[in-house]
Motif scaffolding. Structure first.
Motif, PDB file in Angstrom:
ATOM      1  N   VAL A  46       0.837  -1.199   0.000  1.00 20.95           N
ATOM      2  CA  VAL A  46       0.000   0.000   0.000  1.00 20.95           C
ATOM      3  C   VAL A  46       0.876   1.255   0.000  1.00 20.95           C
ATOM      4  N   TRP A  47       2.015   1.183   0.638  1.00 22.95           N
ATOM      5  CA  TRP A  47       2.884   2.344   0.788  1.00 22.95           C
ATOM      6  C   TRP A  47       3.740   2.554  -0.445  1.00 22.95           C
ATOM      7  N   SER A  94       7.184   3.265  -2.409  1.00 22.86           N
ATOM      8  CA  SER A  94       8.606   2.977  -2.201  1.00 22.86           C
ATOM      9  C   SER A  94       9.316   4.314  -1.966  1.00 22.86           C
ATOM     10  N   ASP A  95      10.550   4.255  -1.542  1.00 19.43           N
ATOM     11  CA  ASP A  95      11.314   5.493  -1.321  1.00 19.43           C
ATOM     12  C   ASP A  95      11.413   6.310  -2.604  1.00 19.43           C
ATOM     13  N   ASP A  96      11.696   5.659  -3.731  1.00 18.80           N
ATOM     14  CA  ASP A  96      11.782   6.366  -5.010  1.00 18.80           C
ATOM     15  C   ASP A  96      10.431   6.971  -5.398  1.00 18.80           C
ATOM     16  N   GLN A  97       9.362   6.202  -5.215  1.00 20.56           N
ATOM     17  CA  GLN A  97       8.025   6.712  -5.530  1.00 20.56           C
ATOM     18  C   GLN A  97       7.670   7.904  -4.637  1.00 20.56           C
ATOM     19  N   GLN A  98       8.002   7.831  -3.364  1.00 19.84           N
ATOM     20  CA  GLN A  98       7.713   8.919  -2.423  1.00 19.84           C
ATOM     21  C   GLN A  98       8.469  10.187  -2.816  1.00 19.84           C
ATOM     22  N   ARG A  99       9.742  10.054  -3.169  1.00 19.18           N
ATOM     23  CA  ARG A  99      10.532  11.224  -3.583  1.00 19.18           C
ATOM     24  C   ARG A  99       9.947  11.847  -4.856  1.00 19.18           C
TER      25      ARG A  99
END
Length: 159
Positions: A5-6, A8-13
């Motif tokens: 659901v969360w 990824s770090d790359d997606q969040q950035r």
């Protein structure tokens, strides 16, 4: 809750950068247009879409579609632009229930006088920082997002 659901770090950035652009760019565009032409970005976009239409005229429903506006919002903006002499509303000859919006000669002159400053701002903040491949990627990526946001192509931008 599942892990997938969360973001990824790359997606969040990427998401945070995208939201930063979405939040900041409208203010930059509005500031330039208010300062140089006493128009909001939406005012200018409305005039510009009419300037590109056949006979500088669109039905209000079509103008709402191409500007991504609700009819009440568009009607309010068109009323304001009409008072300034930039737009004229007339009954649609083919459908008495419909209303056309037409860019006046004064509106045409306003678009022509305003366009260079607006294009300069768009170039400065969006286009010039990118190379040709970035521009192609931006077009492709925005097409994918618009395809999801507007699957029926009501905005008429997926040409």
């Amino acid at each position: 809750m599942s892990e997938d659901v969360w973001l990824s770090d790359d997606q969040q950035r990427a998401w945070v950068r995208f939201i930063s652009v979405v939040e900041r760019l409208p203010g930059v565009l509005d500031t330039q247009l208010q300062h140089d032409a006493d128009l909001t970005h939406f005012d200018y976009f409305t005039l510009a879409m009419l300037s590109e239409a056949p006979n500088r005229t669109l039905r209000m429903t079509e103008l709402a579609a191409v500007t991504n506006a609700s009819l009440p919002r568009l009607s309010h903006v068109v009323s304001r632009l009409e008072k300034r002499g930039f737009i004229e509303r007339t009954p649609c000859p083919g459908d008495r229930r419909a209303t056309n919006a037409q860019l006046t000669d004064s509106g045409w002159e306003k678009v022509g006088a305003t366009a260079p400053g607006h294009v300069g701002t768009v170039r400065d903040y969006v286009i010039d920082p990118l190379d040709e491949q970035d521009v192609a990627d931006l077009h492709r990526i925005m097409g994918k997002i618009l395809g999801k946001l507007d699957p029926e192509n009501r905005l008429r931008v997926q040409r």
